[in-house]
Design a protein around this motif. Structure first.
Motif, PDB file in Angstrom:
ATOM      1  N   UNK A  97      -1.738  10.090  13.457  1.00  0.00           N
ATOM      2  CA  UNK A  97      -1.034   9.989  12.181  1.00  0.00           C
ATOM      3  C   UNK A  97      -0.781   8.546  11.782  1.00  0.00           C
ATOM      4  N   UNK A  98      -0.630   7.659  12.751  1.00  0.00           N
ATOM      5  CA  UNK A  98      -0.482   6.237  12.431  1.00  0.00           C
ATOM      6  C   UNK A  98      -1.749   5.716  11.753  1.00  0.00           C
ATOM      7  N   UNK A  99      -2.896   6.097  12.291  1.00  0.00           N
ATOM      8  CA  UNK A  99      -4.169   5.673  11.694  1.00  0.00           C
ATOM      9  C   UNK A  99      -4.381   6.338  10.338  1.00  0.00           C
ATOM     10  N   UNK A 100      -3.983   7.595  10.225  1.00  0.00           N
ATOM     11  CA  UNK A 100      -4.058   8.296   8.939  1.00  0.00           C
ATOM     12  C   UNK A 100      -3.215   7.570   7.894  1.00  0.00           C
ATOM     13  N   UNK A 101      -2.046   7.112   8.287  1.00  0.00           N
ATOM     14  CA  UNK A 101      -1.188   6.370   7.374  1.00  0.00           C
ATOM     15  C   UNK A 101      -1.852   5.114   6.846  1.00  0.00           C
ATOM     16  N   UNK A 102      -2.522   4.394   7.740  1.00  0.00           N
ATOM     17  CA  UNK A 102      -3.199   3.160   7.333  1.00  0.00           C
ATOM     18  C   UNK A 102      -4.447   3.444   6.506  1.00  0.00           C
ATOM     19  N   UNK A 103      -5.246   4.396   6.963  1.00  0.00           N
ATOM     20  CA  UNK A 103      -6.549   4.633   6.341  1.00  0.00           C
ATOM     21  C   UNK A 103      -6.461   5.414   5.042  1.00  0.00           C
ATOM     22  N   UNK A 104      -5.545   6.366   4.970  1.00  0.00           N
ATOM     23  CA  UNK A 104      -5.497   7.274   3.825  1.00  0.00           C
ATOM     24  C   UNK A 104      -4.279   7.077   2.929  1.00  0.00           C
ATOM     25  N   UNK A 105      -3.092   7.114   3.528  1.00  0.00           N
ATOM     26  CA  UNK A 105      -1.865   7.075   2.719  1.00  0.00           C
ATOM     27  C   UNK A 105      -1.716   5.724   2.024  1.00  0.00           C
ATOM     28  N   UNK A 106      -1.864   4.650   2.774  1.00  0.00           N
ATOM     29  CA  UNK A 106      -1.671   3.322   2.203  1.00  0.00           C
ATOM     30  C   UNK A 106      -2.671   3.037   1.100  1.00  0.00           C
ATOM     31  N   UNK A 107      -3.928   3.382   1.317  1.00  0.00           N
ATOM     32  CA  UNK A 107      -4.949   3.077   0.312  1.00  0.00           C
ATOM     33  C   UNK A 107      -4.736   3.882  -0.966  1.00  0.00           C
ATOM     34  N   UNK A 108      -4.340   5.153  -0.841  1.00  0.00           N
ATOM     35  CA  UNK A 108      -4.138   5.966  -2.042  1.00  0.00           C
ATOM     36  C   UNK A 108      -2.921   5.501  -2.839  1.00  0.00           C
ATOM     37  N   UNK A 109      -1.862   5.077  -2.153  1.00  0.00           N
ATOM     38  CA  UNK A 109      -0.699   4.545  -2.864  1.00  0.00           C
ATOM     39  C   UNK A 109      -1.031   3.232  -3.562  1.00  0.00           C
ATOM     40  N   UNK A 110      -1.842   2.414  -2.912  1.00  0.00           N
ATOM     41  CA  UNK A 110      -2.243   1.146  -3.528  1.00  0.00           C
ATOM     42  C   UNK A 110      -3.070   1.388  -4.786  1.00  0.00           C
ATOM     43  N   UNK A 111      -3.901   2.428  -4.764  1.00  0.00           N
ATOM     44  CA  UNK A 111      -4.719   2.745  -5.936  1.00  0.00           C
ATOM     45  C   UNK A 111      -3.859   3.214  -7.106  1.00  0.00           C
ATOM     46  N   UNK A 112      -2.771   3.921  -6.805  1.00  0.00           N
ATOM     47  CA  UNK A 112      -1.859   4.317  -7.888  1.00  0.00           C
ATOM     48  C   UNK A 112      -1.342   3.083  -8.611  1.00  0.00           C
ATOM     49  N   UNK A 113      -1.025   2.069  -7.829  1.00  0.00           N
ATOM     50  CA  UNK A 113      -0.451   0.850  -8.399  1.00  0.00           C
ATOM     51  C   UNK A 113      -1.479   0.041  -9.173  1.00  0.00           C
ATOM     52  N   UNK A 114      -2.701  -0.019  -8.679  1.00  0.00           N
ATOM     53  CA  UNK A 114      -3.678  -0.952  -9.238  1.00  0.00           C
ATOM     54  C   UNK A 114      -4.637  -0.329 -10.247  1.00  0.00           C
ATOM     55  N   UNK A 115      -4.718   1.016 -10.269  1.00  0.00           N
ATOM     56  CA  UNK A 115      -5.619   1.671 -11.211  1.00  0.00           C
ATOM     57  C   UNK A 115      -4.886   2.052 -12.495  1.00  0.00           C
ATOM     58  N   UNK A 116      -5.644   2.466 -13.479  1.00  0.00           N
ATOM     59  CA  UNK A 116      -5.081   2.903 -14.749  1.00  0.00           C
ATOM     60  C   UNK A 116      -5.738   4.201 -15.172  1.00  0.00           C
ATOM     61  N   UNK A 117      -5.095   4.922 -16.099  1.00  0.00           N
ATOM     62  CA  UNK A 117      -5.700   6.089 -16.711  1.00  0.00           C
ATOM     63  C   UNK A 117      -6.094   7.167 -15.728  1.00  0.00           C
ATOM     64  N   UNK A 118      -7.324   7.670 -15.890  1.00  0.00           N
ATOM     65  CA  UNK A 118      -7.820   8.774 -15.077  1.00  0.00           C
ATOM     66  C   UNK A 118      -7.854   8.406 -13.598  1.00  0.00           C
ATOM     67  N   UNK A 119      -8.239   7.151 -13.302  1.00  0.00           N
ATOM     68  CA  UNK A 119      -8.303   6.707 -11.906  1.00  0.00           C
ATOM     69  C   UNK A 119      -6.924   6.753 -11.257  1.00  0.00           C
ATOM     70  N   UNK A 120      -5.892   6.385 -12.002  1.00  0.00           N
ATOM     71  CA  UNK A 120      -4.530   6.452 -11.463  1.00  0.00           C
ATOM     72  C   UNK A 120      -4.125   7.903 -11.224  1.00  0.00           C
ATOM     73  N   UNK A 121      -4.448   8.774 -12.156  1.00  0.00           N
ATOM     74  CA  UNK A 121      -4.117  10.193 -12.001  1.00  0.00           C
ATOM     75  C   UNK A 121      -4.784  10.766 -10.753  1.00  0.00           C
ATOM     76  N   UNK A 122      -6.034  10.425 -10.533  1.00  0.00           N
ATOM     77  CA  UNK A 122      -6.754  10.905  -9.356  1.00  0.00           C
ATOM     78  C   UNK A 122      -6.153  10.345  -8.072  1.00  0.00           C
ATOM     79  N   UNK A 123      -5.751   9.081  -8.130  1.00  0.00           N
ATOM     80  CA  UNK A 123      -5.130   8.452  -6.959  1.00  0.00           C
ATOM     81  C   UNK A 123      -3.787   9.113  -6.645  1.00  0.00           C
ATOM     82  N   UNK A 124      -3.037   9.484  -7.694  1.00  0.00           N
ATOM     83  CA  UNK A 124      -1.745  10.138  -7.491  1.00  0.00           C
ATOM     84  C   UNK A 124      -1.927  11.508  -6.841  1.00  0.00           C
TER      85      UNK A 124
END
Length: 220
Positions: A97-124
């Motif tokens: 789960x620690x690796x899952x947090x780094x590989x999956x959770x962190x990257x998807x949250x970062x995409x919410x912040x940095x993407x816009x529009x449809x890409x942000x919705x998909x990241x959320x």
């Protein structure tokens, strides 16, 4: 002992904070060396010539790199207040789960912040799905480690630190009590433990850092 342990980090890095928290929980004295990552010191490059990144823990002149590996090294070197459980299956699960947090959770949250529009919705959508896995793992427990902070709590501690900052920037909740009752409570519990609370970057300082980063980022 204090002169034998050095930690190369930055004030805002979630990965460096993991090591600070672990050392504090273990009661280990250490020398803290804050790096300017735009002008990395010769010592940092010497100790981590492959990735050239923080954090780096140096014990008796020997460097250890990569935050999750450093956490395990600390736990194996200083036995007091163990972070990983004794049971091999529980240890493996915490690592997973620690690796899952780094590989999956962190990257998807970062995409919410940095993407816009449809890409942000998909990241959320992806971030919510990832966080649900973490929520289920925490179900029925005070901490991921049980009744006290353990390896996985430290590995996922960046959620308690960064998510409120990201939510303020975004203007909406990502982890709320309705959708994530266990994670919401855990974030408050984790942040209130003295060894954690006393070593958290200031919210306003983190907010300013991320806002400045986004303002400087090129438009897509």
């Amino acid at each position: 002992m204090g002169e034998q342990v050095k930690l190369f980090k930055t004030w805002s890095s979630a990965f460096g904070l993991r090591i600070v928290w672990a050392l504090k929980l273990k009661g280990i004295q250490y020398e803290s060396i804050d790096e300017d990552l735009t002008n990395k010191s010769p010592l940092l490059l010497q100790y981590n010539p492959v990735y050239k990144k923080i954090p780096v823990l140096v014990y008796n002149g020997r460097p250890i790199v990569e935050s999750l590996i450093i956490l395990e090294y600390i736990d194996e070197t200083w036995k007091q207040n163990p972070l990983l459980p004794e049971d091999p299956h529980k240890r493996a699960t915490a690592r997973f789960w620690a690796k899952f947090g780094d590989d999956k959770v962190m990257s998807s949250l970062w995409q919410i912040l940095t993407e816009q529009g449809k890409e942000r919705e998909e990241a959320l959508v992806q971030a919510t799905e990832n966080l649900k896995f973490i929520e289920e793992e925490l179900k029925g427990k005070r901490f991921f480690g049980g009744e006290k902070i353990g390896f996985l709590d430290i590995a996922l501690g960046w959620l308690a630190n960064l998510v409120p900052v990201l939510e303020e920037i975004l203007g909406f909740k990502v982890i709320d009590k309705a959708g994530f009752p266990f994670l919401s409570e855990w974030m408050l519990e984790f942040s209130s433990v003295p060894a954690i609370k006393e070593n958290l970057p200031l919210h306003d300082k983190m907010f300013s850092k991320f806002r400045a980063y986004l303002a400087a980022a090129p438009d897509k």
